[in-house]
Design a protein around this motif. Structure first.
Motif, PDB file in Angstrom:
ATOM      1  N   ALA A  96      59.742  29.543  15.717  1.00  0.00           N
ATOM      2  CA  ALA A  96      60.395  30.748  15.140  1.00  0.00           C
ATOM      3  C   ALA A  96      61.380  31.267  16.212  1.00  0.00           C
ATOM      4  CB  ALA A  96      59.126  32.115  14.688  1.00  0.00           C
ATOM      5  N   VAL A  97      60.287  31.247  17.215  1.00  0.00           N
ATOM      6  CA  VAL A  97      61.380  31.855  18.638  1.00  0.00           C
ATOM      7  C   VAL A  97      62.118  31.356  19.109  1.00  0.00           C
ATOM      8  CG1 VAL A  97      61.221  32.465  21.596  1.00  0.00           C
ATOM      9  CG2 VAL A  97      58.912  33.814  19.110  1.00  0.00           C
ATOM     10  N   MET A  98      62.235  29.668  19.032  1.00  0.00           N
ATOM     11  CA  MET A  98      63.209  28.608  19.145  1.00  0.00           C
ATOM     12  C   MET A  98      64.425  29.231  18.127  1.00  0.00           C
ATOM     13  SD  MET A  98      60.917  24.845  19.916  1.00  0.00           S
ATOM     14  CE  MET A  98      62.517  24.428  19.325  1.00  0.00           C
ATOM     15  N   ARG A  99      64.424  28.880  16.919  1.00  0.00           N
ATOM     16  CA  ARG A  99      64.862  29.299  15.866  1.00  0.00           C
ATOM     17  C   ARG A  99      66.356  30.799  16.349  1.00  0.00           C
ATOM     18  NH1 ARG A  99      65.769  28.701  10.180  1.00  0.00           N
ATOM     19  NH2 ARG A  99      68.043  28.632   9.259  1.00  0.00           N
ATOM     20  N   MET A 100      65.034  32.193  16.518  1.00  0.00           N
ATOM     21  CA  MET A 100      66.327  33.366  17.261  1.00  0.00           C
ATOM     22  C   MET A 100      66.750  32.978  18.625  1.00  0.00           C
ATOM     23  SD  MET A 100      63.802  36.030  15.134  1.00  0.00           S
ATOM     24  CE  MET A 100      63.952  36.881  15.290  1.00  0.00           C
ATOM     25  N   SER A 101      66.855  31.929  19.774  1.00  0.00           N
ATOM     26  CA  SER A 101      67.101  31.862  20.788  1.00  0.00           C
ATOM     27  C   SER A 101      68.497  31.728  20.143  1.00  0.00           C
ATOM     28  CB  SER A 101      66.209  30.772  21.309  1.00  0.00           C
ATOM     29  OG  SER A 101      66.962  31.144  22.778  1.00  0.00           O
ATOM     30  N   LYS A 102      69.268  32.380  21.654  1.00  0.00           N
ATOM     31  CA  LYS A 102      69.722  32.236  21.777  1.00  0.00           C
ATOM     32  C   LYS A 102      71.284  30.982  22.600  1.00  0.00           C
ATOM     33  CE  LYS A 102      71.115  37.086  22.404  1.00  0.00           C
ATOM     34  NZ  LYS A 102      71.747  38.363  23.176  1.00  0.00           N
ATOM     35  N   ASN A 103      69.682  29.996  22.678  1.00  0.00           N
ATOM     36  CA  ASN A 103      69.893  28.712  23.565  1.00  0.00           C
ATOM     37  C   ASN A 103      70.848  27.576  22.266  1.00  0.00           C
ATOM     38  OD1 ASN A 103      69.978  26.189  24.199  1.00  0.00           O
ATOM     39  ND2 ASN A 103      68.423  27.299  26.379  1.00  0.00           N
ATOM     40  N   PRO A 104      71.942  27.319  22.377  1.00  0.00           N
ATOM     41  CA  PRO A 104      72.048  26.473  21.298  1.00  0.00           C
ATOM     42  C   PRO A 104      70.913  24.974  20.601  1.00  0.00           C
ATOM     43  CG  PRO A 104      73.906  26.445  22.614  1.00  0.00           C
ATOM     44  CD  PRO A 104      73.191  27.273  23.166  1.00  0.00           C
ATOM     45  N   VAL A 105      70.568  24.628  21.974  1.00  0.00           N
ATOM     46  CA  VAL A 105      69.961  23.318  21.338  1.00  0.00           C
ATOM     47  C   VAL A 105      68.943  23.901  21.021  1.00  0.00           C
ATOM     48  CG1 VAL A 105      69.040  22.091  23.062  1.00  0.00           C
ATOM     49  CG2 VAL A 105      71.288  22.154  23.513  1.00  0.00           C
ATOM     50  N   THR A 106      68.033  25.283  21.976  1.00  0.00           N
ATOM     51  CA  THR A 106      66.674  24.513  20.664  1.00  0.00           C
ATOM     52  C   THR A 106      66.683  25.104  19.551  1.00  0.00           C
ATOM     53  OG1 THR A 106      67.169  27.142  22.155  1.00  0.00           O
ATOM     54  CG2 THR A 106      65.330  25.429  23.410  1.00  0.00           C
ATOM     55  N   SER A 107      67.758  26.324  18.977  1.00  0.00           N
ATOM     56  CA  SER A 107      67.767  26.811  18.137  1.00  0.00           C
ATOM     57  C   SER A 107      68.340  25.130  17.307  1.00  0.00           C
ATOM     58  CB  SER A 107      68.902  27.787  18.238  1.00  0.00           C
ATOM     59  OG  SER A 107      69.746  27.431  18.540  1.00  0.00           O
ATOM     60  N   SER A 108      68.795  24.695  17.533  1.00  0.00           N
ATOM     61  CA  SER A 108      69.249  23.599  16.249  1.00  0.00           C
ATOM     62  C   SER A 108      67.739  22.549  15.801  1.00  0.00           C
ATOM     63  CB  SER A 108      70.393  22.747  17.351  1.00  0.00           C
ATOM     64  OG  SER A 108      71.759  23.717  17.164  1.00  0.00           O
ATOM     65  N   VAL A 109      67.522  22.858  17.112  1.00  0.00           N
ATOM     66  CA  VAL A 109      66.166  21.914  17.600  1.00  0.00           C
ATOM     67  C   VAL A 109      65.035  22.088  15.871  1.00  0.00           C
ATOM     68  CG1 VAL A 109      63.776  20.857  17.952  1.00  0.00           C
ATOM     69  CG2 VAL A 109      66.164  20.672  19.297  1.00  0.00           C
ATOM     70  N   ALA A 110      64.919  23.677  16.257  1.00  0.00           N
ATOM     71  CA  ALA A 110      64.395  24.341  14.998  1.00  0.00           C
ATOM     72  C   ALA A 110      64.767  24.046  13.563  1.00  0.00           C
ATOM     73  CB  ALA A 110      64.050  25.749  16.025  1.00  0.00           C
ATOM     74  N   TRP A 111      66.218  24.292  13.927  1.00  0.00           N
ATOM     75  CA  TRP A 111      66.310  24.144  12.343  1.00  0.00           C
ATOM     76  C   TRP A 111      65.991  22.796  11.749  1.00  0.00           C
ATOM     77  CZ3 TRP A 111      70.324  21.810   9.974  1.00  0.00           C
ATOM     78  CH2 TRP A 111      70.625  21.630   9.248  1.00  0.00           C
ATOM     79  N   GLY A 112      66.386  22.065  12.598  1.00  0.00           N
ATOM     80  CA  GLY A 112      66.621  20.430  12.334  1.00  0.00           C
ATOM     81  C   GLY A 112      64.790  20.041  11.690  1.00  0.00           C
ATOM     82  N   TYR A 113      63.737  20.913  12.994  1.00  0.00           N
ATOM     83  CA  TYR A 113      62.291  20.227  12.369  1.00  0.00           C
ATOM     84  C   TYR A 113      62.322  21.110  10.826  1.00  0.00           C
ATOM     85  CZ  TYR A 113      57.492  20.416  12.359  1.00  0.00           C
ATOM     86  OH  TYR A 113      56.320  20.750  12.616  1.00  0.00           O
ATOM     87  N   ILE A 114      62.555  22.232  11.298  1.00  0.00           N
ATOM     88  CA  ILE A 114      62.216  23.055   9.526  1.00  0.00           C
ATOM     89  C   ILE A 114      62.555  22.422   8.196  1.00  0.00           C
ATOM     90  CG2 ILE A 114      62.454  25.474   7.849  1.00  0.00           C
ATOM     91  CD1 ILE A 114      62.545  26.656  11.017  1.00  0.00           C
ATOM     92  N   TRP A 115      64.376  21.892   8.463  1.00  0.00           N
ATOM     93  CA  TRP A 115      65.109  20.898   7.536  1.00  0.00           C
ATOM     94  C   TRP A 115      64.334  20.041   7.044  1.00  0.00           C
ATOM     95  CZ3 TRP A 115      67.571  16.482   8.877  1.00  0.00           C
ATOM     96  CH2 TRP A 115      68.385  16.071   7.255  1.00  0.00           C
ATOM     97  N   PHE A 116      64.057  19.458   8.137  1.00  0.00           N
ATOM     98  CA  PHE A 116      63.551  17.779   7.751  1.00  0.00           C
ATOM     99  C   PHE A 116      62.506  18.037   7.166  1.00  0.00           C
ATOM    100  CE2 PHE A 116      60.452  14.657   8.808  1.00  0.00           C
ATOM    101  CZ  PHE A 116      61.214  12.753   8.078  1.00  0.00           C
ATOM    102  N   PHE A 117      61.334  18.651   7.320  1.00  0.00           N
ATOM    103  CA  PHE A 117      59.792  18.936   7.061  1.00  0.00           C
ATOM    104  C   PHE A 117      60.029  20.037   5.732  1.00  0.00           C
ATOM    105  CE2 PHE A 117      58.337  17.760  11.135  1.00  0.00           C
ATOM    106  CZ  PHE A 117      57.168  16.792  10.856  1.00  0.00           C
ATOM    107  N   ARG A 118      60.642  20.391   5.863  1.00  0.00           N
ATOM    108  CA  ARG A 118      61.137  21.602   4.289  1.00  0.00           C
ATOM    109  C   ARG A 118      61.431  20.880   3.197  1.00  0.00           C
ATOM    110  NH1 ARG A 118      63.579  27.851   5.052  1.00  0.00           N
ATOM    111  NH2 ARG A 118      62.879  27.083   2.495  1.00  0.00           N
ATOM    112  N   GLY A 119      62.399  19.357   3.380  1.00  0.00           N
ATOM    113  CA  GLY A 119      62.737  19.018   2.490  1.00  0.00           C
ATOM    114  C   GLY A 119      62.081  17.617   2.219  1.00  0.00           C
TER     115      GLY A 119
END
Length: 321
Positions: A96-119
């Motif tokens: 959640a902290v990574m997803r809300m980070s302003k760093n595009p790399v960490t936020s993208s990795v967190a989004w990809g993780y959530i996308w894969f395991f929820r899907g």
């Protein structure tokens, strides 16, 4: 100049008139409620009669309910569920902290993780972890660790990773919603006091976000307890697999399924009660009146029936109105 009014005399009823009678409140009869209640009771009676007349040995349910194998399965269910929830909670906060980070790399990795395991379904994830040795015969982490994958990926480890990593994706979204529910002025005030981002998250944001995080987290844990039954596919000896093994050996297949069902009901009921009191604890800072406990609701129900059956209930209702 007007004469002073005599309020006491003005409030008194005129001579020769009798005061009006007290209003008697007569409750409206809802015949539809009675009909629907009767229909529901009849249907419940038919279901109970059907199971009573079924070819089931109900004595086997009580006989095997506290069986040693069943109790070991209950323990394994609790262990994998609690550890998976802890893994999902810790990893979910980080994501959640990574997803809300302003760093595009960490936020993208967190989004990809959530996308894969929820899907992807949990069932498929469990099978992937359990069969990982087919494509990676050896787990080689260099000088840190090296071993055969079949020795590493045990049924317990496959169940833990399958449930925990999947739960982390959902907990990340729950934690993100809880963090975003805290007013930004709280963060600005903490920064004005000289707190770092980590101190602000630990001391200011997360304690206030718990009021929003706790209810869905409790629901997720209850769902995780039930989802742990899927771990039977990776040969993890939880309560369902233990019940199936006993049922296949004794011939009481359906009876053992009832045993597993009852144990899941007991476990989820206990944790649901704990969830209620935990939510009540974190609601103290936001709710003026805390929700009534089950014991308080029972007392209110008893007192309501006792007042409703009393002789003075009608006049009391009218006077209150």
């Amino acid at each position: 100049m007007t004469a002073p009014l005599d309020k006491a005399h003005g409030d008194a009823p005129p001579q020769g008139r009798t005061p009006p009678e007290a209003i008697k409140a007569i409750p409206v009869r809802h015949y539809g409620r009675y009909v629907s209640a009767a229909v529901v009771l009849v249907l419940l009676g038919l279901i109970v009669k059907a199971f009573a007349d079924a070819d089931l040995t109900w004595g086997s349910v009580g006989e095997f309910f506290f069986n040693d194998q069943i109790m070991e399965g209950v323990k394994n269910t609790l262990v994998v569920s609690v550890l998976s929830m802890l893994m999902g909670l810790v990893l979910g906060v980080v994501l959640a902290v990574m997803r809300m980070s302003k760093n595009p790399v960490t936020s993208s990795v967190a989004w990809g993780y959530i996308w894969f395991f929820r899907g992807t379904p949990v069932y498929v994830q469990l099978l992937l972890w359990f069969n990982l040795a087919l494509i990676f015969p050896v787990l080689n982490l260099g000088p840190i660790y090296k071993d055969e994958m079949t020795d590493v990926m045990t049924p317990f480890m496959a169940a833990l990773l399958g449930l925990g990593l999947n739960e982390a994706a959902y907990m990340a979204e729950i934690c993100r919603a809880g963090i975003q529910s805290v007013d930004e002025g709280q963060t600005e005030a903490s920064q004005a006091l000289g707190m770092t981002n980590g101190q602000n998250m630990r001391r200011i944001v997360l304690p206030q976000a718990m009021r929003v995080i706790v209810p869905p987290t409790g629901n997720e844990f209850i769902n995780l307890l039930k989802t742990s039954a899927l771990c039977a596919v990776v040969q993890y000896e939880e309560v369902l697999r233990k019940s199936q093994n006993i049922g296949n050996n004794s011939g009481a297949v359906v009876e053992m399924l009832f045993v597993a069902t009852l144990w899941f009901l007991v476990i989820t009921t206990v944790f649901s009660i704990g969830q209620f009191y935990l939510e009540r604890h974190y609601a103290r800072g936001s709710s003026r009146q805390l929700p009534a406990t089950p014991w308080q609701r029972a007392r209110q129900l008893v007192f309501t029936f006792s007042r409703g059956t009393g002789s003075g209930s009608g006049s009391g209702a009218g006077g209150a109105a």
